[in-house]
Design a protein around this motif. Structure first.
Motif, PDB file in Angstrom:
ATOM      1  N   PRO A  94      -6.264 -19.074  -1.462  1.00  6.72           N
ATOM      2  CA  PRO A  94      -7.545 -18.811  -2.126  1.00  6.72           C
ATOM      3  C   PRO A  94      -7.575 -19.165  -3.618  1.00  6.72           C
ATOM      4  O   PRO A  94      -8.662 -19.364  -4.168  1.00  6.72           O
ATOM      5  CB  PRO A  94      -7.762 -17.306  -1.951  1.00  6.72           C
ATOM      6  CG  PRO A  94      -6.622 -16.760  -1.208  1.00  6.72           C
ATOM      7  CD  PRO A  94      -5.628 -17.859  -0.985  1.00  6.72           C
ATOM      8  N   GLU A  95      -6.413 -19.224  -4.292  1.00 10.59           N
ATOM      9  CA  GLU A  95      -6.423 -19.335  -5.747  1.00 10.59           C
ATOM     10  C   GLU A  95      -5.912 -20.667  -6.295  1.00 10.59           C
ATOM     11  O   GLU A  95      -6.151 -20.984  -7.464  1.00 10.59           O
ATOM     12  CB  GLU A  95      -5.602 -18.189  -6.353  1.00 10.59           C
ATOM     13  CG  GLU A  95      -6.207 -16.832  -6.015  1.00 10.59           C
ATOM     14  CD  GLU A  95      -5.386 -15.673  -6.533  1.00 10.59           C
ATOM     15  OE1 GLU A  95      -5.196 -15.585  -7.765  1.00 10.59           O
ATOM     16  OE2 GLU A  95      -4.917 -14.854  -5.699  1.00 10.59           O
ATOM     17  N   VAL A  96      -5.213 -21.450  -5.483  1.00 10.90           N
ATOM     18  CA  VAL A  96      -4.695 -22.749  -5.931  1.00 10.90           C
ATOM     19  C   VAL A  96      -5.685 -23.830  -5.518  1.00 10.90           C
ATOM     20  O   VAL A  96      -6.092 -23.910  -4.362  1.00 10.90           O
ATOM     21  CB  VAL A  96      -3.292 -23.004  -5.342  1.00 10.90           C
ATOM     22  CG1 VAL A  96      -2.844 -24.433  -5.604  1.00 10.90           C
ATOM     23  CG2 VAL A  96      -2.301 -22.004  -5.919  1.00 10.90           C
ATOM     24  N   THR A  97      -6.066 -24.658  -6.483  1.00  8.48           N
ATOM     25  CA  THR A  97      -7.077 -25.684  -6.216  1.00  8.48           C
ATOM     26  C   THR A  97      -6.487 -27.031  -5.847  1.00  8.48           C
ATOM     27  O   THR A  97      -7.139 -27.835  -5.187  1.00  8.48           O
ATOM     28  CB  THR A  97      -7.995 -25.867  -7.437  1.00  8.48           C
ATOM     29  OG1 THR A  97      -7.207 -26.223  -8.570  1.00  8.48           O
ATOM     30  CG2 THR A  97      -8.780 -24.593  -7.711  1.00  8.48           C
ATOM     31  N   GLU A  98      -5.266 -27.292  -6.301  1.00  9.73           N
ATOM     32  CA  GLU A  98      -4.613 -28.578  -6.028  1.00  9.73           C
ATOM     33  C   GLU A  98      -3.116 -28.379  -6.219  1.00  9.73           C
ATOM     34  O   GLU A  98      -2.692 -27.613  -7.083  1.00  9.73           O
ATOM     35  CB  GLU A  98      -5.126 -29.618  -7.021  1.00  9.73           C
ATOM     36  CG  GLU A  98      -4.601 -30.998  -6.847  1.00  9.73           C
ATOM     37  CD  GLU A  98      -5.145 -31.980  -7.896  1.00  9.73           C
ATOM     38  OE1 GLU A  98      -4.785 -33.155  -7.779  1.00  9.73           O
ATOM     39  OE2 GLU A  98      -5.889 -31.570  -8.800  1.00  9.73           O
ATOM     40  N   PHE A  99      -2.301 -29.072  -5.412  1.00 14.20           N
ATOM     41  CA  PHE A  99      -0.856 -28.971  -5.609  1.00 14.20           C
ATOM     42  C   PHE A  99      -0.143 -30.169  -5.015  1.00 14.20           C
ATOM     43  O   PHE A  99      -0.674 -30.887  -4.177  1.00 14.20           O
ATOM     44  CB  PHE A  99      -0.300 -27.668  -5.018  1.00 14.20           C
ATOM     45  CG  PHE A  99      -0.199 -27.645  -3.515  1.00 14.20           C
ATOM     46  CD1 PHE A  99       0.992 -27.977  -2.880  1.00 14.20           C
ATOM     47  CD2 PHE A  99      -1.288 -27.291  -2.739  1.00 14.20           C
ATOM     48  CE1 PHE A  99       1.086 -27.948  -1.498  1.00 14.20           C
ATOM     49  CE2 PHE A  99      -1.203 -27.254  -1.364  1.00 14.20           C
ATOM     50  CZ  PHE A  99      -0.010 -27.584  -0.736  1.00 14.20           C
ATOM     51  N   GLN A 100       1.096 -30.332  -5.473  1.00 15.45           N
ATOM     52  CA  GLN A 100       2.030 -31.287  -4.898  1.00 15.45           C
ATOM     53  C   GLN A 100       3.383 -30.603  -4.813  1.00 15.45           C
ATOM     54  O   GLN A 100       3.780 -29.878  -5.734  1.00 15.45           O
ATOM     55  CB  GLN A 100       2.145 -32.552  -5.748  1.00 15.45           C
ATOM     56  CG  GLN A 100       0.900 -33.392  -5.724  1.00 15.45           C
ATOM     57  CD  GLN A 100       1.109 -34.704  -6.458  1.00 15.45           C
ATOM     58  OE1 GLN A 100       2.054 -34.892  -7.214  1.00 15.45           O
ATOM     59  NE2 GLN A 100       0.205 -35.631  -6.220  1.00 15.45           N
ATOM     60  N   GLU A 101       4.068 -30.824  -3.715  1.00 13.17           N
ATOM     61  CA  GLU A 101       5.363 -30.202  -3.482  1.00 13.17           C
ATOM     62  C   GLU A 101       6.439 -31.277  -3.486  1.00 13.17           C
ATOM     63  O   GLU A 101       6.245 -32.353  -2.926  1.00 13.17           O
ATOM     64  CB  GLU A 101       5.338 -29.501  -2.130  1.00 13.17           C
ATOM     65  CG  GLU A 101       6.550 -28.695  -1.807  1.00 13.17           C
ATOM     66  CD  GLU A 101       6.366 -27.891  -0.539  1.00 13.17           C
ATOM     67  OE1 GLU A 101       7.319 -27.893   0.268  1.00 13.17           O
ATOM     68  OE2 GLU A 101       5.307 -27.271  -0.339  1.00 13.17           O
ATOM     69  N   PHE A 102       7.566 -30.955  -4.131  1.00 12.41           N
ATOM     70  CA  PHE A 102       8.698 -31.883  -4.206  1.00 12.41           C
ATOM     71  C   PHE A 102       9.971 -31.093  -3.927  1.00 12.41           C
ATOM     72  O   PHE A 102      10.185 -30.031  -4.509  1.00 12.41           O
ATOM     73  CB  PHE A 102       8.814 -32.515  -5.597  1.00 12.41           C
ATOM     74  CG  PHE A 102       7.584 -33.262  -6.014  1.00 12.41           C
ATOM     75  CD1 PHE A 102       7.359 -34.563  -5.601  1.00 12.41           C
ATOM     76  CD2 PHE A 102       6.637 -32.656  -6.821  1.00 12.41           C
ATOM     77  CE1 PHE A 102       6.219 -35.252  -5.986  1.00 12.41           C
ATOM     78  CE2 PHE A 102       5.502 -33.326  -7.224  1.00 12.41           C
ATOM     79  CZ  PHE A 102       5.288 -34.626  -6.795  1.00 12.41           C
ATOM     80  N   ASP A 103      10.807 -31.614  -3.051  1.00 14.01           N
ATOM     81  CA  ASP A 103      12.085 -30.995  -2.730  1.00 14.01           C
ATOM     82  C   ASP A 103      13.195 -32.022  -2.974  1.00 14.01           C
ATOM     83  O   ASP A 103      13.109 -33.140  -2.460  1.00 14.01           O
ATOM     84  CB  ASP A 103      12.109 -30.531  -1.270  1.00 14.01           C
ATOM     85  CG  ASP A 103      11.050 -29.477  -1.017  1.00 14.01           C
ATOM     86  OD1 ASP A 103      10.927 -28.548  -1.828  1.00 14.01           O
ATOM     87  OD2 ASP A 103      10.334 -29.583  -0.006  1.00 14.01           O
ATOM     88  N   PHE A 104      14.207 -31.629  -3.739  1.00  9.78           N
ATOM     89  CA  PHE A 104      15.234 -32.557  -4.164  1.00  9.78           C
ATOM     90  C   PHE A 104      16.628 -32.099  -3.766  1.00  9.78           C
ATOM     91  O   PHE A 104      16.910 -30.898  -3.752  1.00  9.78           O
ATOM     92  CB  PHE A 104      15.219 -32.708  -5.694  1.00  9.78           C
ATOM     93  CG  PHE A 104      13.938 -33.238  -6.240  1.00  9.78           C
ATOM     94  CD1 PHE A 104      13.681 -34.605  -6.238  1.00  9.78           C
ATOM     95  CD2 PHE A 104      12.984 -32.387  -6.761  1.00  9.78           C
ATOM     96  CE1 PHE A 104      12.495 -35.093  -6.753  1.00  9.78           C
ATOM     97  CE2 PHE A 104      11.797 -32.872  -7.295  1.00  9.78           C
ATOM     98  CZ  PHE A 104      11.551 -34.232  -7.279  1.00  9.78           C
ATOM     99  N   ILE A 105      17.491 -33.076  -3.477  1.00 10.34           N
ATOM    100  CA  ILE A 105      18.927 -32.860  -3.348  1.00 10.34           C
ATOM    101  C   ILE A 105      19.599 -33.831  -4.306  1.00 10.34           C
ATOM    102  O   ILE A 105      18.984 -34.795  -4.779  1.00 10.34           O
ATOM    103  CB  ILE A 105      19.429 -33.072  -1.903  1.00 10.34           C
ATOM    104  CG1 ILE A 105      19.129 -34.502  -1.425  1.00 10.34           C
ATOM    105  CG2 ILE A 105      18.816 -32.050  -0.957  1.00 10.34           C
ATOM    106  CD1 ILE A 105      19.792 -34.861  -0.093  1.00 10.34           C
ATOM    107  N   GLU A 106      20.891 -33.591  -4.597  1.00  9.88           N
ATOM    108  CA  GLU A 106      21.640 -34.493  -5.469  1.00  9.88           C
ATOM    109  C   GLU A 106      21.650 -35.899  -4.890  1.00  9.88           C
ATOM    110  O   GLU A 106      21.812 -36.079  -3.695  1.00  9.88           O
ATOM    111  CB  GLU A 106      23.092 -34.040  -5.610  1.00  9.88           C
ATOM    112  CG  GLU A 106      23.367 -32.978  -6.630  1.00  9.88           C
ATOM    113  CD  GLU A 106      23.069 -33.352  -8.053  1.00  9.88           C
ATOM    114  OE1 GLU A 106      23.434 -34.445  -8.510  1.00  9.88           O
ATOM    115  OE2 GLU A 106      22.456 -32.514  -8.724  1.00  9.88           O
ATOM    116  N   ALA A 107      21.491 -36.875  -5.751  1.00  5.59           N
ATOM    117  CA  ALA A 107      21.519 -38.281  -5.334  1.00  5.59           C
ATOM    118  C   ALA A 107      22.923 -38.834  -5.461  1.00  5.59           C
ATOM    119  O   ALA A 107      23.718 -38.368  -6.218  1.00  5.59           O
ATOM    120  CB  ALA A 107      20.560 -39.110  -6.171  1.00  5.59           C
TER     121      ALA A 107
END
Length: 98
Positions: free
Chosen positions: A85-98
């Protein structure tokens, strides 16, 4: 292998409002208390290159810990009752060591 989970987002609330502060504090209190969450941070965007105003970041020891977080009842409730209800836009990123 550890996973750094990040999400950048904008809120429906006015910048600097009590509602904004309350959302961020509730997120901090709720999400950081879930077992397996390490190094939980809340950051405010200062760049003018993005309209996404905030970032949550946290670290998980491994993929099972990350999955357990996603399935945890406190996380599910937070997403349903606050995030959607409260977030209008988002992007999710998940990282591991390269």
């Amino acid at each position: 292998m550890s996973i750094t989970h990040t999400v950048v987002f904008s809120l429906a609330h006015q910048p600097g409002s009590g509602e904004e502060a309350e959302f961020l504090q509730t997120a901090r209190d709720t999400l950081s208390a879930i077992p397996g969450v390490h190094e939980f941070t809340v950051r405010r965007q200062v760049s003018t290159f993005s309209s996404l105003g905030f970032q949550f970041s946290m670290v998980f020891d491994d993929h099972p810990a990350y999955t357990a977080y996603n399935d945890h009842p406190a996380h599910v409730r937070f997403v349903e009752n606050r995030w959607k209800p409260e977030v209008t836009e988002f992007q999710e990123f998940d990282f591991i060591e390269a």
